[in-house]
Design a protein around this motif. Structure first.
Motif, PDB file in Angstrom:
ATOM      1  N   PHE A 155     101.040 -54.878 -45.262  1.00 58.97           N
ATOM      2  CA  PHE A 155     102.279 -55.578 -45.516  1.00 58.97           C
ATOM      3  C   PHE A 155     102.487 -55.581 -46.900  1.00 58.97           C
ATOM      4  O   PHE A 155     101.393 -55.877 -47.640  1.00 58.97           O
ATOM      5  N   CYS A 156     103.636 -55.260 -47.360  1.00 54.01           N
ATOM      6  CA  CYS A 156     104.014 -55.333 -48.768  1.00 54.01           C
ATOM      7  C   CYS A 156     104.367 -56.959 -48.987  1.00 54.01           C
ATOM      8  O   CYS A 156     104.038 -57.580 -47.951  1.00 54.01           O
ATOM      9  N   MET A 157     104.660 -57.114 -50.241  1.00 52.41           N
ATOM     10  CA  MET A 157     105.320 -58.625 -50.383  1.00 52.41           C
ATOM     11  C   MET A 157     105.909 -59.193 -49.297  1.00 52.41           C
ATOM     12  O   MET A 157     107.192 -58.681 -49.140  1.00 52.41           O
ATOM     13  N   THR A 158     105.546 -60.179 -48.694  1.00 53.09           N
ATOM     14  CA  THR A 158     106.372 -60.567 -47.548  1.00 53.09           C
ATOM     15  C   THR A 158     107.083 -61.986 -47.830  1.00 53.09           C
ATOM     16  O   THR A 158     106.313 -62.794 -48.427  1.00 53.09           O
ATOM     17  N   VAL A 159     108.499 -61.714 -47.523  1.00 54.99           N
ATOM     18  CA  VAL A 159     109.227 -63.165 -47.876  1.00 54.99           C
ATOM     19  C   VAL A 159     110.147 -63.558 -46.773  1.00 54.99           C
ATOM     20  O   VAL A 159     110.110 -62.726 -45.758  1.00 54.99           O
ATOM     21  N   GLY A 160     110.436 -64.660 -47.019  1.00 56.03           N
ATOM     22  CA  GLY A 160     111.659 -65.298 -45.969  1.00 56.03           C
ATOM     23  C   GLY A 160     111.741 -66.499 -45.899  1.00 56.03           C
ATOM     24  O   GLY A 160     111.181 -67.347 -47.115  1.00 56.03           O
ATOM     25  N   SER A 295     117.147 -69.308 -48.683  1.00 56.06           N
ATOM     26  CA  SER A 295     116.479 -70.416 -48.051  1.00 56.06           C
ATOM     27  C   SER A 295     116.281 -71.459 -49.401  1.00 56.06           C
ATOM     28  O   SER A 295     116.011 -72.607 -48.938  1.00 56.06           O
ATOM     29  N   LEU A 296     116.247 -71.076 -50.632  1.00 56.29           N
ATOM     30  CA  LEU A 296     115.827 -72.001 -51.755  1.00 56.29           C
ATOM     31  C   LEU A 296     116.943 -73.166 -51.861  1.00 56.29           C
ATOM     32  O   LEU A 296     116.774 -74.262 -52.378  1.00 56.29           O
ATOM     33  N   GLN A 297     118.120 -72.642 -51.676  1.00 57.81           N
ATOM     34  CA  GLN A 297     119.404 -73.564 -52.013  1.00 57.81           C
ATOM     35  C   GLN A 297     119.083 -74.881 -51.041  1.00 57.81           C
ATOM     36  O   GLN A 297     119.226 -75.994 -51.631  1.00 57.81           O
ATOM     37  N   PRO A 298     119.255 -75.167 -49.708  1.00 58.70           N
ATOM     38  CA  PRO A 298     119.078 -76.091 -49.161  1.00 58.70           C
ATOM     39  C   PRO A 298     117.666 -76.745 -49.163  1.00 58.70           C
ATOM     40  O   PRO A 298     117.744 -78.088 -49.225  1.00 58.70           O
ATOM     41  N   ARG A 299     116.670 -76.035 -49.437  1.00 63.44           N
ATOM     42  CA  ARG A 299     115.350 -76.494 -49.699  1.00 63.44           C
ATOM     43  C   ARG A 299     115.459 -77.621 -51.063  1.00 63.44           C
ATOM     44  O   ARG A 299     115.071 -78.567 -51.153  1.00 63.44           O
ATOM     45  N   ALA A 300     115.938 -76.881 -52.205  1.00 58.89           N
ATOM     46  CA  ALA A 300     116.368 -77.654 -53.557  1.00 58.89           C
ATOM     47  C   ALA A 300     117.294 -78.775 -53.182  1.00 58.89           C
ATOM     48  O   ALA A 300     116.884 -80.089 -53.562  1.00 58.89           O
ATOM     49  N   ALA A 301     118.335 -78.643 -52.336  1.00 53.84           N
ATOM     50  CA  ALA A 301     119.099 -80.035 -52.040  1.00 53.84           C
ATOM     51  C   ALA A 301     118.361 -81.113 -51.367  1.00 53.84           C
ATOM     52  O   ALA A 301     118.517 -82.260 -51.590  1.00 53.84           O
ATOM     53  N   SER A 302     117.557 -80.750 -50.387  1.00 57.59           N
ATOM     54  CA  SER A 302     116.771 -81.649 -49.676  1.00 57.59           C
ATOM     55  C   SER A 302     115.750 -82.202 -50.798  1.00 57.59           C
ATOM     56  O   SER A 302     115.618 -83.612 -50.537  1.00 57.59           O
TER      57      SER A 302
END
Length: 309
Positions: A155-160, A295-302
């Motif tokens: 696998f190359c750099m796996t993100v999500g 996905s970083l936006q709701p995580r940051a808000a939480s």
């Protein structure tokens, strides 16, 4: 979870030091510590008793460990035990989740790294070299037991949205390091595509090695721009020792040698994946990356809500 919902899968044996959170009615847990010298014997007994057909080896660390000796025992020596158990139990197939990092990030790399390219790794990184050692253990199994189907998915750099590894950790803050004067090409794979490729290798026979990569590449500068990140350019002769120091005092998730991955391109060729394995990722490199950034936006808000007085 995908195997639990898959009617083609009769039952699952999960080897780990603790039960998986995704356990369901099909899953049977077997406690196993791959740093235990008798791990191969323990594993082989369960494989035989449970009549396991396909063995999937995913016991690799998402981050370089500060306890490098323990990590070597877990990954390199532990993989030796896994392959020994597979040989003793005479399983039909072994599937390994590997990484394109085994090629290493070097100035001499071609534009696209094929599966035939030498596994140069990075001698300064034990984490990378342990992954090279794991691949060699799989090759040894194939040489000693040619009747066993062996598949390595690099696998190359796996993100999500849910995956957590050293790369997603580095791309999460607003200020992100960059090596001054370098803008390497990057490629990404969405976590859902990684699972789809793994399931395909489990249910179908695809012996050999396959680069599993999303279509398209992006320059590192474009990666930061898409994520709204601010680059912090650091000269490489300062960055390497500084990153090494921060890693040693546990203020960084990666050692200085990992700056090579942000300095030189290490893009892998996905032609064999498409043409021979017949696998087509649903997400492009850009799409996978944007899924992570979104996905970083709701995580940051939480997080802000949790820490507010």
């Amino acid at each position: 979870r995908s195997l639990e919902d898959d009617p083609r899968c009769e039952h699952i044996v999960a080897f780990d030091i603790r039960p998986p959170l995704s356990s369901g009615r099909k899953t049977r847990f077997s406690r196993l510590d791959l740093t235990d010298p008798s791990a191969d014997e323990q594993m082989a007994k369960v494989l035989i008793a449970e009549q396991v057909d396909v063995l999937v080896h995913t016991a690799l660390l998402a981050y370089p460990s500060h306890s490098s000796s323990w990590a070597h025992e877990l990954e390199a020596i532990g993989s030796l035990y896994v392959m020994n158990a597979a040989a003793s139990a005479k399983v039909r197939k072994v599937v390994l989740t590997s990484s394109t990092a085994v090629y290493g990030a070097h100035s001499s790399n071609p534009a696209f790294l094929s599966e035939e390219h030498a596994l140069l790794g990075m001698k300064a990184s034990r984490w990378v070299m342990d992954r090279v050692a794991v691949e060699k253990e799989l090759a040894r199994l194939k040489r000693d037991c040619p009747q066993i189907i062996t598949t390595s998915l690099r696998f190359c750099m796996t993100v999500g949205p849910t995956i957590r590894n050293f790369y997603t950790k580095l791309l999460t803050p607003q200020f992100v390091p960059a090596v001054l004067g370098y803008d390497p090409l990057m490629q990404y794979l969405h976590e859902d595509d990684a699972i789809r490729a793994l399931l395909k290798a489990v249910h179908e026979d695809h012996p050999g090695v396959y680069n599993i990569v999303g279509d398209g590449v992006l320059y590192y500068a474009d990666v930061l721009r898409l994520g709204g990140k601010i680059a912090v350019p650091v000269p490489h002769f300062i960055g390497y020792p500084a990153a090494h120091l921060l890693f040693n005092v546990q203020l960084s998730v990666v050692p200085g040698s990992f700056l090579n991955f942000f300095r030189f391109s290490w893009v892998a060729d996905g032609a064999k994946m498409r043409n021979k394995m017949g696998f087509l990722p649903q997400y492009t490199s850009r799409g996978a990356l944007m899924s992570f950034f979104d996905s970083l936006q709701p995580r940051a808000a939480s997080h802000s809500t949790e820490v507010a007085p």
